[in-house]
Structure formats: structure tokens, C-alpha cells
Design an enzyme around this catalytic site. Structure first.
Site, PDB file in Angstrom:
ATOM      1  CB  CYS A  67      40.495   5.848 -67.204  1.00  0.00           C
ATOM      2  SG  CYS A  67      42.033   5.838 -68.132  1.00  0.00           S
ATOM      3  CE1 TYR A  83      29.568  -8.060 -54.873  1.00  0.00           C
ATOM      4  CE2 TYR A  83      31.998  -9.167 -54.974  1.00  0.00           C
ATOM      5  CZ  TYR A  83      30.533  -9.121 -55.300  1.00  0.00           C
ATOM      6  OH  TYR A  83      30.181  -9.870 -56.385  1.00  0.00           O
ATOM      7  N   PRO A 129      29.963 -25.378 -52.249  1.00  0.00           N
ATOM      8  CG  PRO A 129      31.831 -26.415 -51.178  1.00  0.00           C
ATOM      9  CD  PRO A 129      30.146 -26.577 -51.675  1.00  0.00           C
TER      10      PRO A 129
HETATM   11  C1  LIG Z   1      23.048 -21.018 -55.850  1.00  0.00           C
HETATM   12  C2  LIG Z   1      24.530 -20.825 -55.244  1.00  0.00           C
HETATM   13  N1  LIG Z   1      25.066 -21.712 -54.946  1.00  0.00           N
HETATM   14  C3  LIG Z   1      26.511 -21.573 -54.754  1.00  0.00           C
HETATM   15  C4  LIG Z   1      27.408 -20.539 -54.476  1.00  0.00           C
HETATM   16  C5  LIG Z   1      28.676 -20.356 -54.156  1.00  0.00           C
HETATM   17  O1  LIG Z   1      28.695 -19.562 -53.303  1.00  0.00           O
HETATM   18  P1  LIG Z   1      30.317 -19.338 -52.455  1.00  0.00           P
HETATM   19  O2  LIG Z   1      31.231 -19.214 -53.586  1.00  0.00           O
HETATM   20  O3  LIG Z   1      30.164 -18.309 -51.806  1.00  0.00           O
HETATM   21  O4  LIG Z   1      30.499 -20.770 -51.907  1.00  0.00           O
HETATM   22  C6  LIG Z   1      26.531 -19.233 -55.282  1.00  0.00           C
HETATM   23  C7  LIG Z   1      27.187 -17.788 -55.019  1.00  0.00           C
HETATM   24  O5  LIG Z   1      26.829 -17.270 -54.046  1.00  0.00           O
HETATM   25  C8  LIG Z   1      25.253 -19.434 -55.594  1.00  0.00           C
HETATM   26  O6  LIG Z   1      24.363 -18.634 -56.020  1.00  0.00           O
HETATM   27  N1  LIG Z   2      30.860 -12.828 -56.774  1.00  0.00           N
HETATM   28  C1  LIG Z   2      30.570 -12.637 -55.273  1.00  0.00           C
HETATM   29  C2  LIG Z   2      29.757 -13.609 -54.658  1.00  0.00           C
HETATM   30  C3  LIG Z   2      28.534 -13.863 -55.577  1.00  0.00           C
HETATM   31  C4  LIG Z   2      28.522 -15.387 -55.712  1.00  0.00           C
HETATM   32  C5  LIG Z   2      27.476 -15.973 -56.630  1.00  0.00           C
HETATM   33  N2  LIG Z   2      26.011 -16.056 -56.040  1.00  0.00           N
HETATM   34  C6  LIG Z   2      31.956 -12.417 -54.591  1.00  0.00           C
HETATM   35  O1  LIG Z   2      32.817 -12.157 -55.389  1.00  0.00           O
HETATM   36  O2  LIG Z   2      31.885 -12.243 -53.369  1.00  0.00           O
END
Ligand SMILES: Cc1ncc(COP(=O)(O)O)c(C=O)c1O
Ligand SMILES: N[C@@H](CCCC[NH3+])C(=O)O
Length: 463
Positions: free
Chosen positions: A391, A364, A321
Site C-alpha cells: 500500500c 536508493y 566485498p
Molecule cells: C564495513 C563494511 N564492509 C563491507 C561492506 C560491504 O559492502 P559491499 O556489499 O558494497 O561490498 C559494507 C557495506 O557497505 C561495510 O559497511
Molecule cells: N544496503 C545497501 C548498502 C549498504 C551496505 C552496508 N554498509 C545497498 O543495498 O546498496
């Protein structure tokens, strides 16, 4: 539809008749505990406080925009995850959500492991003294240099993302005289119910090796033959900001099926599975995230059940997480600059940051909440769009929100749940200076990532 020409934009009655927006909260001054970090309150003067510190004082001392991260909340969430999964599982915090040396210290102290996905994150982890065996290295295109650093540091696992990378890691392991523990990241073919850009388990994308067509089984076959690596398990990550557990359950089931196939073919029971991260958090009152203990219970139950029916020993489970730990622990504090009412439409509220400190809305279509935090107001709700100073007309921080109609330049507003993927995805667009991260705890505040300066920018620009 007739619209009253309210000087500060439409009244709720007008937009409500159009039916495009959720109704405004009953009390605009309320700070919903589902969305705000745990020590956020409003004091008797109506000023919001975090860890006992009024935001007005924080703004004076640290400036705006700035992220304020509630350390006690961060630690409590770490503990909630480790308690929920217990001693027979591992929790890897996903550093991509937000990483700094202070965060690494907290993780170490709270007994979490750390998932890094770049040389920079690895350097931060090692510099802050994270024991290498508690680090996992991810990434779909790790450089040779990154792999070498990870292998020579002795990281606990490298998660292999492709056939080519498997060979690269094995060669580096052999050259450095090490046997690197690895997992194979598989794509299980689950359609996660989240934004397309953050869903990662369907097959048509860059991450992982597909279970379909026997690709993953072939990857296992090759990994078991290579020197320089030791295959310890299978990894699956289905996406991010997911509320529905069904995707995780399908993923767990398919990964266990692969473990059973590996046992049948090779007589080997791989000891670990990693089910990734991706658990959603509340950005608005409509979001209903699951608690870590519910998640742990349902994932553990499904893995145990599937293993029992396949006659396998239950492997050690790990999860990653990121957002669910750090997301709710921080808010971004902004000062209101220009307020532009568009009668009959909405009011544009410009703040002193924007897409450079929070790209998620533009990228997103993410939804956020916002509140006036430097004072209480009993003015009526005004449909607002909180925008930045860049901008771009898409430079939106909060697309639709209600703020009090007496909002004025100089007021402080805060956007909660910005702990994850905001500072870590911040940019210097328009030569913006990336804001600081200030950790607050028990009435004290300290900068853990300082504000960028114009000197920083000019130093990079070597003429
Ligand atoms: C391989 C992997 N593990 C964990 C995460 C952490 O995801 P989140 O921050 O949604 O728990 C991500 C991002 O999506 C990821 O790519
Ligand atoms: N950066 C993305 C999620 C991708 C996490 C990494 N795989 C977000 O803000 O929701």
C-alpha cells in the site's frame, strides 16, 4: 508531442522522442550475461533456466516470489576474489549482503573469511561452524552483549568504531581474560560517487573515527595504551556500489599515511590494513564493474607504492566485498498479476512481491533490469514500471524497463542481480511473507532459507 494510444502503453518511438529513457534492448528475450548469474540461459522453448532448471518448474515447486541463488556462480566469485588477492591478503565476505548457514559453509570451503555486523550474523556464522578466528565483527553501536559473545568466541578481529567502544571492548577483554585483536575504523574524508545513504567515508556521518583533526591518531594513541585489546591495524570502508577506483586509492593512501605517522610517533608498524568493501556490480547494461583481479592489482600497487615511499613494511591487506560476490548470483522470480496500461505514460506491471523483498529501489533509487522468463515473446517493447502489491505508490521494483507488449497475468518475470541487500533487507510490511532463498546447482534446487508462513507471523504476535 503526439502519442499513439497503444492499448498497452506507449511505443518506444513515443518515449524515445521525449528522450527520457535508454532505448530498449535490441532483443527483449536476451539475458545479458553481465547482469544475470552465470548459469542462466533460455531453452529451446524460450523458458529461462538456471543451473539447467526451467524457471516455470522452479515456480511450481517453490512458488513466487522467490530468490534463486546460483551456487556455482557464488563459489566462482569467491574464488575469483581469493585468487586475485593471493595468499598475502584476506578476503572477508560481508555477510550483511546476504547470510545463511549454507553461505557460511560455502565460504568456509572456498577459504574466505566473514565480516558480521550484528549478534544475529555472528550467531549464524558460529552455528554454521565458521572458525571464530576467520570472523570480523563490525558495527557502529555493538552492544555489550554482542562484544562479549564475540570476545568469548575468539573472533579474529573486532573493528572499533568509536572511542567509547574502544574502552568497552578493552574492559570486556580484561574481564574475560583475553586480549582481543582490533582494528580502528577511520573515515578518510573521501566523497565516494554513490548514493548518499551508502557513502561512508565523508566525515559527517555515524561511522568511524575521522582522520581529520588528528582524531584517528588519538584513537591509536589510546588503543596502544589499553589492556584487553591489541591494535592490529586500520580499517576504512568508503561506501557501496562504487565503480571508480579513485576513492579507494585516496583511501589507501591516507590509511598508509596514518600508519607512517603511527610508526613515527610510537615506533610501531601496524601489520594490517582493511580497505572495506563497496565494489559495484552491473544492475543494468550501462553498469561496468571492475573484475576482482583489476581491483586487487590496483589496490595492492597503491599500498605497496605508498609503503615503499614511507619506508614501511607493506601491511597485510584485507577487503570485504559483499555485493560483488553475492549480488549477481541471484534473481527474484515474480508472477505477473495486474497489468495496467496508462496510454501515453507507461504500463504498470504488478507482481506478487515488491518493496518487502526489494527495498533498494524505494530507498536508493536503485536501478534494476527485468525480463519475461516463462516464455519468449516477439511483441514490441512496452515501457513498463514493475511495482509490488504494497500500500505505497513508491512500492516500485523496477522504475523504467521495457517488457514485451503482450505481457499478461500469469507470466513469470525475473529481476536479476538481487543477491545482495534484498533478502537481507526484506521486511514484513503489510504482513508480507518474506520469500525463500533457493540454491540451485547442477540441475538440483534446495531451499536454504524457507518462505515465511502466516504461522510465523502469528507466532510473533503474542496477543
Ligand atoms: C564495513 C563494511 N564492509 C563491507 C561492506 C560491504 O559492502 P559491499 O556489499 O558494497 O561490498 C559494507 C557495506 O557497505 C561495510 O559497511
Ligand atoms: N544496503 C545497501 C548498502 C549498504 C551496505 C552496508 N554498509 C545497498 O543495498 O546498496
Amino acid at each position: 508531442m503526439s502519442r499513439s494510444a497503444h492499448p498497452a502503453g506507449p511505443r518506444y518511438a513515443d518515449v524515445h522522442t521525449e528522450g527520457h529513457y535508454s532505448p530498449p534492448p535490441a532483443d527483449l528475450n536476451a539475458l545479458d550475461e553481465k547482469i544475470w548469474s552465470r548459469t542462466v540461459r533460455r531453452d529451446e522453448d524460450g523458458v529461462a533456466t538456471v543451473a539447467g532448471l526451467p524457471v516455470t518448474r522452479l515456480a511450481e515447486e517453490f512458488g513466487t516470489p522467490a530468490y534463486f541463488l546460483d551456487e556455482a556462480d557464488f563459489r566462482a566469485r569467491c574464488r575469483a576474489w581469493t585468487d586475485a588477492f593471493g595468499k598475502d591478503a584476506d578476503v572477508f565476505y560481508a555477510g550483511k549482503a546476504f547470510l545463511s548457514r549454507a553461505v557460511v559453509h560455502w565460504l568456509k570451503e572456498e577459504g574466505l573469511n566473514l565480516d558480521v555486523c550484528s549478534g544475529g550474523e555472528l550467531a549464524t556464522a558460529l552455528d554454521a561452524g565458521m572458525p571464530p578466528e576467520r570472523i570480523a565483527l563490525h558495527g557502529n553501536n555493538k552492544s555489550v552483549h554482542e562484544i562479549e559473545r564475540a570476545v568469548s568466541a575468539g573472533v579474529g578481529r573486532i573493528v572499533l568504531d568509536s572511542f567509547q567502544e574502544m574502552v568497552r571492548v578493552a574492559h570486556i577483554g580484561q574481564r574475560l581474560g583475553r586480549v582481543q585483536p582490533v582494528q580502528i575504523r577511520v573515515t578518510v574524508g573521501v566523497e565516494a560517487h554513490t548514493h548518499e545513504f551508502i557513502a561512508t567515508a565523508h566525515e559527517d556521518q555515524k561511522f568511524g573515527i575521522a582522520l581529520a583533526d588528528g582524531q584517528a591518531a588519538e584513537a591509536v594513541r589510546r588503543a596502544l595504551r589499553l589492556d584487553g585489546i591489541e591494535l592490529i591495524g586500520i580499517h576504512s570502508h568508503i561506501g557501496s556500489q562504487i565503480f571508480d577506483m579513485a576513492g579507494f586509492e585516496v583511501s589507501a593512501r591516507r590509511v598508509v599515511e596514518l600508519l607512517a605517522a603511527v610508526r613515527d610517533e610510537h615506533g610501531v608498524e601496524l601489520p594490517e590494513i582493511d580497505l572495506g568493501g563497496g565494489l559495484g556490480i552491473a544492475y543494468t547494461p550501462e553498469d561496468d564493474p571492475r573484475e576482482p583481479h583489476e581491483i586487487a592489482k590496483s589496490l595492492t600497487a597503491i599500498v605497496t607504492r605508498e609503503c615503499e615511499s614511507a619506508g614501511l613494511r607493506t601491511p597485510r591487506i584485507s577487503v570485504e566485498p559483499g555485493r560483488a560476490i553475492v549480488g549477481p548470483t541471484a534473481f527474484t522470480l515474480y508472477e505477473v498479476g495486474t497489468v495496467k496500461p496508462l496510454p501515453g505514460l507507461r504500463t504498470y506491471v504488478s507482481v506478487d512481491g515488491g518493496m518487502s523483498d526489494n527495498i533498494r529501489t524505494a530507498l536508493y533509487d536503485a536501478e534494476y533490469s527485468v525480463a519475461l522468463v516463462s516464455r519468449r515473446s516477439d511483441a514490441e517493447p512496452m515501457l513498463s514500471r514493475v511495482v509490488g502489491k504494497h500500500c505505497e505508490s513508491g512500492d516500485i521494483v523496477v522504475r523504467d524497463a521495457f517488457l514485451p507488449a503482450d505481457l499478461a497475468p500469469g507470466d513469470l518475470i525475473a529481476v536479476p542481480a538481487t543477491g545482495a541487500y534484498c533478502r537481507s533487507m526484506a521486511s514484513n510490511y503489510n504482513h508480507a511473507l518474506r520469500p525463500p532463498v533457493v540454491a540451485v546447482k547442477d540441475g538440483g534446487a534446495r531451499v536454504i532459507v524457507r518462505r515465511e508462513t502466516e504461522e510465523d507471523l502469528l507466532r510473533l504476535d503474542v496477543g
